[in-house]
Each structure stands twice: as structure tokens, then as C-alpha cells.
Design a protein around this motif. Structure first.
Motif, PDB file in Angstrom:
ATOM      1  N   SER A 174      29.097  33.124 -83.443  1.00 40.48           N
ATOM      2  CA  SER A 174      30.180  32.461 -81.736  1.00 40.48           C
ATOM      3  C   SER A 174      31.315  33.500 -81.750  1.00 40.48           C
ATOM      4  CB  SER A 174      30.196  31.777 -81.526  1.00 40.48           C
ATOM      5  OG  SER A 174      28.966  31.069 -80.780  1.00 40.48           O
ATOM      6  N   GLU A 175      32.073  33.673 -83.490  1.00 42.69           N
ATOM      7  CA  GLU A 175      33.572  33.676 -83.691  1.00 42.69           C
ATOM      8  C   GLU A 175      33.302  35.154 -84.160  1.00 42.69           C
ATOM      9  OE1 GLU A 175      37.415  34.217 -85.125  1.00 42.69           O
ATOM     10  OE2 GLU A 175      36.290  32.155 -83.981  1.00 42.69           O
ATOM     11  N   ASN A 176      32.434  35.619 -85.161  1.00 41.49           N
ATOM     12  CA  ASN A 176      31.901  37.109 -84.900  1.00 41.49           C
ATOM     13  C   ASN A 176      32.009  37.660 -84.019  1.00 41.49           C
ATOM     14  OD1 ASN A 176      32.013  36.452 -87.936  1.00 41.49           O
ATOM     15  ND2 ASN A 176      29.943  36.196 -88.191  1.00 41.49           N
ATOM     16  N   ILE A 177      31.211  37.205 -83.041  1.00 40.62           N
ATOM     17  CA  ILE A 177      31.319  38.016 -82.055  1.00 40.62           C
ATOM     18  C   ILE A 177      32.624  38.179 -81.014  1.00 40.62           C
ATOM     19  CG2 ILE A 177      29.716  37.877 -79.697  1.00 40.62           C
ATOM     20  CD1 ILE A 177      28.237  39.221 -81.772  1.00 40.62           C
ATOM     21  N   ARG A 178      33.186  36.748 -81.074  1.00 42.48           N
ATOM     22  CA  ARG A 178      34.341  36.306 -80.365  1.00 42.48           C
ATOM     23  C   ARG A 178      35.014  37.839 -80.542  1.00 42.48           C
ATOM     24  NH1 ARG A 178      35.493  30.510 -78.352  1.00 42.48           N
ATOM     25  NH2 ARG A 178      32.833  30.803 -76.865  1.00 42.48           N
ATOM     26  N   CYS A 224      18.519  31.043 -77.308  1.00 41.74           N
ATOM     27  CA  CYS A 224      18.878  32.255 -77.763  1.00 41.74           C
ATOM     28  C   CYS A 224      20.261  32.264 -78.362  1.00 41.74           C
ATOM     29  CB  CYS A 224      19.360  32.723 -76.124  1.00 41.74           C
ATOM     30  SG  CYS A 224      20.340  31.953 -74.928  1.00 41.74           S
ATOM     31  N   GLY A 225      20.649  33.259 -78.264  1.00 43.79           N
ATOM     32  CA  GLY A 225      22.267  33.637 -79.418  1.00 43.79           C
ATOM     33  C   GLY A 225      23.582  33.360 -78.448  1.00 43.79           C
ATOM     34  N   PRO A 226      24.426  33.900 -79.033  1.00 42.77           N
ATOM     35  CA  PRO A 226      25.514  34.008 -78.074  1.00 42.77           C
ATOM     36  C   PRO A 226      25.984  36.123 -77.740  1.00 42.77           C
ATOM     37  CG  PRO A 226      26.603  34.069 -80.467  1.00 42.77           C
ATOM     38  CD  PRO A 226      24.742  33.545 -80.336  1.00 42.77           C
ATOM     39  N   GLN A 250      21.349  31.821 -67.369  1.00 41.64           N
ATOM     40  CA  GLN A 250      21.348  30.674 -68.470  1.00 41.64           C
ATOM     41  C   GLN A 250      22.063  31.805 -69.867  1.00 41.64           C
ATOM     42  OE1 GLN A 250      19.715  27.114 -68.972  1.00 41.64           O
ATOM     43  NE2 GLN A 250      17.983  28.350 -67.801  1.00 41.64           N
ATOM     44  N   ARG A 251      21.275  33.186 -70.196  1.00 43.98           N
ATOM     45  CA  ARG A 251      21.357  34.456 -71.097  1.00 43.98           C
ATOM     46  C   ARG A 251      23.050  34.385 -70.897  1.00 43.98           C
ATOM     47  NH1 ARG A 251      16.671  38.010 -71.698  1.00 43.98           N
ATOM     48  NH2 ARG A 251      18.196  38.771 -73.699  1.00 43.98           N
ATOM     49  N   GLY A 252      23.071  34.512 -69.173  1.00 44.11           N
ATOM     50  CA  GLY A 252      24.391  35.331 -68.872  1.00 44.11           C
ATOM     51  C   GLY A 252      26.005  34.259 -69.779  1.00 44.11           C
ATOM     52  N   HIS A 253      25.050  33.305 -69.475  1.00 48.50           N
ATOM     53  CA  HIS A 253      26.017  32.168 -69.836  1.00 48.50           C
ATOM     54  C   HIS A 253      26.092  32.450 -70.983  1.00 48.50           C
ATOM     55  CE1 HIS A 253      26.027  30.380 -65.816  1.00 48.50           C
ATOM     56  NE2 HIS A 253      25.192  29.789 -65.683  1.00 48.50           N
ATOM     57  N   ALA A 254      25.423  32.250 -71.969  1.00 50.67           N
ATOM     58  CA  ALA A 254      25.154  33.032 -73.275  1.00 50.67           C
ATOM     59  C   ALA A 254      25.871  33.718 -73.539  1.00 50.67           C
ATOM     60  CB  ALA A 254      24.181  32.998 -73.764  1.00 50.67           C
ATOM     61  N   VAL A 255      26.336  35.259 -73.194  1.00 44.66           N
ATOM     62  CA  VAL A 255      26.293  36.148 -73.035  1.00 44.66           C
ATOM     63  C   VAL A 255      28.486  36.072 -72.861  1.00 44.66           C
ATOM     64  CG1 VAL A 255      27.319  38.890 -72.602  1.00 44.66           C
ATOM     65  CG2 VAL A 255      24.975  37.839 -73.127  1.00 44.66           C
ATOM     66  N   ALA A 256      28.399  35.593 -71.729  1.00 43.13           N
ATOM     67  CA  ALA A 256      29.541  35.417 -70.834  1.00 43.13           C
ATOM     68  C   ALA A 256      30.675  34.333 -72.042  1.00 43.13           C
ATOM     69  CB  ALA A 256      29.628  34.709 -69.441  1.00 43.13           C
ATOM     70  N   ASN A 257      29.769  33.778 -72.341  1.00 43.76           N
ATOM     71  CA  ASN A 257      31.268  32.857 -73.499  1.00 43.76           C
ATOM     72  C   ASN A 257      30.504  33.160 -74.450  1.00 43.76           C
ATOM     73  OD1 ASN A 257      32.338  30.797 -71.527  1.00 43.76           O
ATOM     74  ND2 ASN A 257      29.558  31.216 -70.720  1.00 43.76           N
ATOM     75  N   LEU A 306      33.857  26.391 -68.339  1.00 46.42           N
ATOM     76  CA  LEU A 306      34.544  25.244 -68.681  1.00 46.42           C
ATOM     77  C   LEU A 306      34.373  24.188 -70.195  1.00 46.42           C
ATOM     78  CD1 LEU A 306      35.272  23.176 -64.427  1.00 46.42           C
ATOM     79  CD2 LEU A 306      37.419  24.875 -67.076  1.00 46.42           C
ATOM     80  N   MET A 307      32.870  24.142 -70.188  1.00 49.03           N
ATOM     81  CA  MET A 307      32.764  23.655 -71.442  1.00 49.03           C
ATOM     82  C   MET A 307      32.898  24.759 -72.782  1.00 49.03           C
ATOM     83  SD  MET A 307      31.201  20.561 -71.022  1.00 49.03           S
ATOM     84  CE  MET A 307      30.108  19.883 -70.652  1.00 49.03           C
ATOM     85  N   ALA A 308      33.006  25.715 -72.676  1.00 57.17           N
ATOM     86  CA  ALA A 308      33.688  26.654 -73.705  1.00 57.17           C
ATOM     87  C   ALA A 308      34.824  26.873 -74.161  1.00 57.17           C
ATOM     88  CB  ALA A 308      33.280  28.093 -73.201  1.00 57.17           C
ATOM     89  N   LEU A 309      35.935  26.702 -72.709  1.00 54.23           N
ATOM     90  CA  LEU A 309      36.980  26.277 -72.607  1.00 54.23           C
ATOM     91  C   LEU A 309      37.673  25.247 -73.365  1.00 54.23           C
ATOM     92  CD1 LEU A 309      38.576  27.724 -69.363  1.00 54.23           C
ATOM     93  CD2 LEU A 309      38.552  28.541 -71.761  1.00 54.23           C
ATOM     94  N   ALA A 310      36.920  24.561 -73.054  1.00 56.84           N
ATOM     95  CA  ALA A 310      37.129  22.913 -74.255  1.00 56.84           C
ATOM     96  C   ALA A 310      37.202  22.753 -75.456  1.00 56.84           C
ATOM     97  CB  ALA A 310      36.692  21.724 -73.185  1.00 56.84           C
TER      98      ALA A 310
END
Length: 304
Positions: free
Chosen positions: A277-281, A250-252, A211-218, A174-178
Motif C-alpha cells: 500500500s505504501e509503495n503503491i501510494r 485482492c491487493g491494493p 470492491q476491487r474498485g475500493h481496493a484500487v481507489a484507496n 473514510l476507513m482509509a482516511l482514518a
């Protein structure tokens, strides 16, 4: 004026005292060290002004709570202004008679309060009796914002969550979506000192991995400061908690940018690349491929 691509951040890993003035002096000393070394965003751990008082239930502890604004928020705001940094702190907030929160506060470079986040997920486990002390944060603020809303600052939109929140992928998403650009998890977590070494290792690695999973997923960087030191049980009913440190950034893609050890007070530095983040997405388009038409049951407690 566009932001620079690189952002230097610092996570503060400290020991705490049963004297609030002493703990805050430690926080201030380490924040000053971070700023003197070029950190633009400095993040303190959960409840850094006190010992972790939730090992038992004691109504006298409510005397530690403060309003916002109040003495601690004023001090942190003044420090942010003096040093010209964005500062994330933690306050045991007295909102009104009988309503207390575990609250993260974010101060802008001019010392103004950029925003606050009241911890939404409240644990009640052996040694972590937080439901006795903290009211869950508001799911919807009075102005209509969802409780999982990033705080906008001069260094970016900060998705600030607190400790137990870190185990919930819904909060991070939800934080990422916002529009959050960084996920931040001020933390107070440790071991029962009687746990066997294998169990301690499993708990620590689960904490880091989720928490690293949250970085990866978002596709977002994560900053997670934790406290260190052994804090005895207030009533002497056990051996207390050994807080395991291991603060990290950690990074994205979940890659470690910096990680502290389990024993030492320190200032942990990392440099975040704002464009990653933009490049990874663009090559891992998780958000494009979300099946929002199929997720309705996530709002149910159990799927029958």
C-alpha cells in the motif's frame, strides 16, 4: 516490535443451518483449519451463526439476537485466544429492547474484544428485508469516534464494514482516511434462483468489481468472505436465495490474491504484503491529489 512484512489471512466461505449450534460448529471447524495452516487473521462471513433470516419479516426471529458480550462472542473470543489469531466474526446483536444490530466483532489474539462495527447501510430489497431487523450503526460513537473507524489489532488497523456497505465508496474512503490497512467486508449475498444466467453473471461481477474498485481507489487490500448454498424462503413463498460464494482477497491494485468458487465451502488463503500500500501510494498518489475544497456537496442528498 515491528510487524513482519507478510500477513497470512483466511476468509471462511461456509454453508449455514437453521440450528445455531450447527452453524457455529461449522464456523469453528473452519477457523481451526485456517489457524492450523498458519493464518494470522481469519474472517468469517456475515451472520454465519444462522440462516440468512431476512428473506421475510418475522418477529420470532428476534429470539436469535444476543447481547455483546454473550454466548457467541464469548465462544469466538475463546477460540481466538486458544488459536492465537485475530478473528473477525458476525453477531445478530440485541443492544436493548427493540434495538438490534448486524454487528461485526473483532477479537485479539488474547481473546479480548478489540472492537466492533455495527452495519451502517441497511438494505430493504426483495428477499433482503434488513430494515425490519437491524437498526443502522451509530454514525458517531459515545467517545466521539466516527462510525467508520478502523479497529486496531496486532495484525494492523482493520477497516471492517458489512455487506451492503460494500457498495458505498464513502465508507471505504473514510476507513482509509482514518488509517485502515485492510478493508474487510463480511457478506451474505446471492441470486434469486429464478434469475436468468446473464443477469446472475452481471450481479456477481458488479459485486466483485465494486470492491476491487475500493481496493484500487484507496490502495488497500480487501478481504470479502461470502456464504454458499441454497437457503429456502422461510414461508415457502419463493425459491429462496442461492448464495454465490466467490469469496476473494485482492491487493491494493485490485489484483486477485485468492478467489473461491460459487458452490463449495472452503477456507480461502492469501498472503498480504504489508508494504505494497505504501509503495503503491508513492506512484499513484490519490490521497495527495484529492480536492477536498471541492467536495462539500457530497453531504447533500441531491445536487440541485
Amino acid at each position: 516490535m515491528s510487524q513482519k512484512r507478510e500477513l497470512k489471512v483466511a476468509a471462511i466461505q461456509q454453508t449455514c443451518s437453521n440450528d445455531k449450534a450447527t452453524s457455529l460448529a461449522t464456523s469453528e471447524r473452519l477457523v481451526r483449519e485456517a489457524a492450523s495452516n498458519g493464518a494470522q487473521l481469519v474472517v468469517l462471513q456475515e451472520l454465519h451463526a444462522t440462516l440468512y433470516f431476512c428473506q421475510n419479516e418475522d418477529t420470532a426471529v428476534f429470539e436469535l439476537a444476543e447481547p455483546i458480550p454473550g454466548p457467541t462472542s464469548d465462544r469466538l473470543g475463546a477460540l481466538a485466544a486458544e488459536l492465537g489469531i485475530v478473528l473477525v466474526g458476525s453477531i445478530f446483536e440485541r443492544r436493548m429492547n427493540g434495538v438490534y444490530h448486524n454487528t461485526a466483532v473483532v477479537f485479539e489474539t488474547d481473546g479480548s474484544l478489540a472492537g466492533l462495527y455495527r452495519k451502517m447501510h441497511i438494505p430493504d430489497d426483495p428477499g433482503f428485508y434488513e430494515k425490519f431487523y437491524f437498526t443502522p450503526g451509530d454514525a458517531i460513537f459515545n467517545d466521539g469516534r466516527n462510525g467508520f473507524t478502523p479497529i486496531r489489532t496486532s495484525v494492523g488497523s482493520l477497516g471492517v464494514l458489512v455487506c451492503w456497505d460494500q457498495w458505498y465508496p464513502e465508507a471505504a474512503r473514510l476507513m482509509a482516511l482514518a488509517g485502515a490497512e485492510i478493508l474487510i467486508y463480511p457478506t451474505a449475498i446471492g441470486w434469486d434462483v429464478t434469475d436468468e444466467a446473464d443477469e446472475q453473471s452481471r450481479q456477481l461481477e458488479a459485486w466483485v468489481t465494486v470492491q476491487r474498485g475500493h481496493a484500487v481507489a484507496n490502495n488497500l487490500p480487501v478481504i470479502a468472505p461470502n456464504r454458499v448454498g441454497i437457503e429456502p424462503h422461510p414461508e415457502g413463498l419463493g425459491d429462496g436465495i442461492r448464495f454465490w460464494g466467490n469469496s476473494f482477497v485482492c491487493g491494493p491494485q485490485g489484483e486477485f490474491l485468492a478467489r473461491a468458487n460459487e458452490t463449495d465451502e472452503c477456507v480461502l488463503y492469501a498472503t498480504i504484503d504489508r508494504e505494497r500500500s505504501e509503495n503503491i501510494r508513492r506512484i499513484w498518489p490519490h490521497f495527495r491529489d484529492r480536492r477536498i475544497d471541492a467536495y462539500g456537496d457530497i453531504l447533500k442528498r441531491v445536487r440541485d
